[in-house]
Every structure is written in C-alpha cells, then in structure tokens.
Scaffold this motif. Structure first.
Motif, PDB file in Angstrom:
ATOM      1  N   LEU A 190       0.810  -1.220   0.000  1.00 21.93           N
ATOM      2  CA  LEU A 190       0.000   0.000   0.000  1.00 21.93           C
ATOM      3  C   LEU A 190       0.842   1.268   0.000  1.00 21.93           C
ATOM      4  O   LEU A 190       0.424   2.288  -0.542  1.00 21.93           O
ATOM      5  CB  LEU A 190      -0.924   0.007   1.229  1.00 21.93           C
ATOM      6  CG  LEU A 190      -2.101  -0.972   1.208  1.00 21.93           C
ATOM      7  CD1 LEU A 190      -2.859  -0.900   2.524  1.00 21.93           C
ATOM      8  CD2 LEU A 190      -3.036  -0.675   0.035  1.00 21.93           C
ATOM      9  N   PHE A 191       2.016   1.226   0.622  1.00 26.08           N
ATOM     10  CA  PHE A 191       2.819   2.441   0.797  1.00 26.08           C
ATOM     11  C   PHE A 191       4.293   2.152   0.533  1.00 26.08           C
ATOM     12  O   PHE A 191       4.737   1.017   0.671  1.00 26.08           O
ATOM     13  CB  PHE A 191       2.697   2.968   2.237  1.00 26.08           C
ATOM     14  CG  PHE A 191       1.296   3.020   2.765  1.00 26.08           C
ATOM     15  CD1 PHE A 191       0.436   4.054   2.405  1.00 26.08           C
ATOM     16  CD2 PHE A 191       0.823   2.040   3.625  1.00 26.08           C
ATOM     17  CE1 PHE A 191      -0.855   4.100   2.892  1.00 26.08           C
ATOM     18  CE2 PHE A 191      -0.459   2.080   4.122  1.00 26.08           C
ATOM     19  CZ  PHE A 191      -1.308   3.115   3.752  1.00 26.08           C
ATOM     20  N   LYS A 192       5.027   3.202   0.179  1.00 24.62           N
ATOM     21  CA  LYS A 192       6.481   3.090   0.102  1.00 24.62           C
ATOM     22  C   LYS A 192       7.064   3.112   1.511  1.00 24.62           C
ATOM     23  O   LYS A 192       7.940   2.316   1.856  1.00 24.62           O
ATOM     24  CB  LYS A 192       7.069   4.235  -0.739  1.00 24.62           C
ATOM     25  CG  LYS A 192       8.586   4.129  -0.941  1.00 24.62           C
ATOM     26  CD  LYS A 192       8.954   2.902  -1.765  1.00 24.62           C
ATOM     27  CE  LYS A 192      10.450   2.830  -2.029  1.00 24.62           C
ATOM     28  NZ  LYS A 192      10.834   1.614  -2.774  1.00 24.62           N
ATOM     29  N   VAL A 193       6.585   4.030   2.335  1.00 24.51           N
ATOM     30  CA  VAL A 193       6.926   4.064   3.752  1.00 24.51           C
ATOM     31  C   VAL A 193       5.632   3.854   4.520  1.00 24.51           C
ATOM     32  O   VAL A 193       4.724   4.691   4.448  1.00 24.51           O
ATOM     33  CB  VAL A 193       7.584   5.399   4.155  1.00 24.51           C
ATOM     34  CG1 VAL A 193       7.858   5.424   5.659  1.00 24.51           C
ATOM     35  CG2 VAL A 193       8.875   5.618   3.374  1.00 24.51           C
ATOM     36  N   ASP A 194       5.527   2.751   5.226  1.00 21.98           N
ATOM     37  CA  ASP A 194       4.245   2.378   5.836  1.00 21.98           C
ATOM     38  C   ASP A 194       4.055   3.063   7.190  1.00 21.98           C
ATOM     39  O   ASP A 194       4.173   2.452   8.248  1.00 21.98           O
ATOM     40  CB  ASP A 194       4.166   0.856   5.993  1.00 21.98           C
ATOM     41  CG  ASP A 194       2.780   0.415   6.449  1.00 21.98           C
ATOM     42  OD1 ASP A 194       1.859   1.241   6.426  1.00 21.98           O
ATOM     43  OD2 ASP A 194       2.632  -0.753   6.839  1.00 21.98           O
ATOM     44  N   TRP A 195       3.701   4.323   7.143  1.00 26.87           N
ATOM     45  CA  TRP A 195       3.480   5.094   8.359  1.00 26.87           C
ATOM     46  C   TRP A 195       2.118   4.797   8.988  1.00 26.87           C
ATOM     47  O   TRP A 195       1.905   5.060  10.176  1.00 26.87           O
ATOM     48  CB  TRP A 195       3.547   6.593   8.030  1.00 26.87           C
ATOM     49  CG  TRP A 195       2.565   6.993   6.955  1.00 26.87           C
ATOM     50  CD1 TRP A 195       2.774   6.966   5.603  1.00 26.87           C
ATOM     51  CD2 TRP A 195       1.226   7.437   7.145  1.00 26.87           C
ATOM     52  NE1 TRP A 195       1.644   7.364   4.934  1.00 26.87           N
ATOM     53  CE2 TRP A 195       0.671   7.669   5.859  1.00 26.87           C
ATOM     54  CE3 TRP A 195       0.440   7.665   8.265  1.00 26.87           C
ATOM     55  CZ2 TRP A 195      -0.635   8.116   5.675  1.00 26.87           C
ATOM     56  CZ3 TRP A 195      -0.870   8.113   8.082  1.00 26.87           C
ATOM     57  CH2 TRP A 195      -1.380   8.332   6.789  1.00 26.87           C
ATOM     58  N   LEU A 196       1.188   4.259   8.221  1.00 28.31           N
ATOM     59  CA  LEU A 196      -0.181   4.083   8.710  1.00 28.31           C
ATOM     60  C   LEU A 196      -0.431   2.718   9.336  1.00 28.31           C
ATOM     61  O   LEU A 196      -1.106   2.607  10.356  1.00 28.31           O
ATOM     62  CB  LEU A 196      -1.176   4.297   7.567  1.00 28.31           C
ATOM     63  CG  LEU A 196      -2.658   4.180   7.936  1.00 28.31           C
ATOM     64  CD1 LEU A 196      -3.064   5.304   8.897  1.00 28.31           C
ATOM     65  CD2 LEU A 196      -3.529   4.208   6.683  1.00 28.31           C
TER      66      LEU A 196
END
Length: 247
Positions: A190-196
């Motif tokens: 879902l993300f390049k950096v999975d902050w969520l």
C-alpha cells in the motif's frame, strides 16, 4: 483536545502493534520465538491494547495460515476476488473466525501446529461483558476529556479497531498499491513508507517472504515494527531465527 488526539493515536498504533507483532508475525508465522511466560504477557497486552476488538492469537493465527494457503481462491477466508464488497468479506471472515475461536468448525491439522493457545482467557476476552466494558471505558474517556459530544462518533472506530486494521489490509492491499515481487496472488504494497499500518501495508513483500520478521524489503521502505522486534530480541524477550532475518 490534545488528550483525545493522543488517545486515538495511541489506541490505533498499540492495537496495530499487538496485531502485527503478536498475532501475525508470532502466532501465525513464528517469525520469532518466546517463552510461555512472555506469550501469556502478550495475550494480556493484546487484550489491553485491542480492548473491545480483542482477537484471539490462536484463531487469528489459524485464520491467517488458511489465507496464505488458499490466497485468492474460494477457500480464502478474506478475498476481494470472491466477495462482492468489503462488508460481505468482513462478514464471511467474522463467521470463519468465530467458528475457529469456538471450535465449531473443522480445521486442517497443519494449520494448528504450534499456534499459541490460552482458551480460558480467549473466551473471557472475547465475551460480551469484556467487550461492553471496554466500550464503556472509551465512552467515559470521551465524556470526561473531549471538548464536544461529537467526538463520541469516534467510539465505534475504537470498538472495532482490530477487525478494522485487518480489513484495510485484506481488502485494499489485494486491490490497490504497487508490486515489488511477482506472485501467484493479488497481494500489493500500500505504501512506500508504511506510516499508517505499522509494516502491515507491505503485503506483497509479506506474501513473498511470509516468515520474515521485517516486512520491508526494498530500498526506501521502512517497517516501523521491526526496530521493536530487534530491541525485544536484544533484551531476550524473543529470539529471531537467524534463517528468517533479512539479508
């Protein structure tokens, strides 16, 4: 106002930590080992952090192993490929999970091997009195500290936090995002950096290397849960198998 924001953020990420660290990486995949005492501690920690949406490590672990074995087929407990919409998928997953939790549905023996179990505690933590108690706590905190009654609209999110985290990955990470590795399923990052999603968003990476303790795999990716795993390994709380550590 600050307390309300802090409470919501803490509940989001602490619940996520319990799910990704204990239920997912430990219970389902045995990415690391821990003693029986620490295992019981994390059962309690999961109840405290997930609250009304507590998920059993045993039932979750079995359910997730079935997902990996039958991804994107009619036997997958949660697949956008076989459910008409998100709510239909959630309902089917809930029914399968409940059957595993209360042992009313048959389960292949291969999915139950070394899954952590604490039956009495699971039944207590999954009971309606426990769930209602936690919802009452959420309501009380908002009544005491929220600047407006409108903030009570956040209570339903708190109430279903665990399944909500699951459905974000099980639905959206099989429909949207990017692919690092070609697989025989629809898993995506879902993300390049999975902050969520605290590393859970690297779903394509995870389906490629299901037992790795670090879900990040490519340059620029960061799995926020992994530093905690490294720290707990150094403290002797867990032991990461050398064969499962990233290169």
């Amino acid at each position: 106002m600050l307390f309300v924001i802090l409470f919501f953020v803490l509940h989001w990420y602490l619940s996520l930590f319990s799910q990704t660290f204990f239920l997912h990486r430990y219970a389902a995949h045995k990415s690391f080992t821990m003693s029986k005492g620490w295992e019981r501690f994390f059962f309690l920690f999961t109840w405290f952090t997930q609250g009304s949406s507590y998920l059993s490590a045993r039932a979750y672990g079995i359910l997730h192993r079935v997902h990996h074995a039958y991804t994107d087929t009619e036997l997958d407990p949660h697949s956008p490929s076989y459910d008409k919409n998100l709510l239909a998928m959630m309902w089917r997953t809930k029914n399968i999970y409940t059957g595993i939790l209360y042992e009313t549905s048959p389960v292949e023996e291969r999915f139950t091997k070394n899954v952590p179990a604490w039956k009495k505690f699971d039944l207590f933590a999954s009971s309606w009195p426990s769930r209602v108690l936690w919802i009452a706590v959420y309501v009380a905190l908002y009544l005491l500290f929220a600047p407006s009654a409108w903030f009570l609209l956040l209570v339903p999110i708190h109430a279903v936090m665990g399944p909500l985290h699951g459905v974000i990955i099980n639905w959206y990470a099989h429909k949207y995002g990017h692919v690092n590795y070609e697989t025989d399923n629809t898993s995506k990052n879902l993300f390049k950096v999975d902050w969520l999603m605290f590393g859970e968003g690297y779903h394509n990476n995870h389906h490629t290397f299901p037992s790795r303790s670090n879900f990040a795999a490519k340059k620029g990716e960061f799995d926020p849960c992994y530093p905690f795993i490294v720290l707990l390994n150094k403290l002797g709380v867990i032991k990461i198998s050398n064969s499962l550590q990233p290169a």
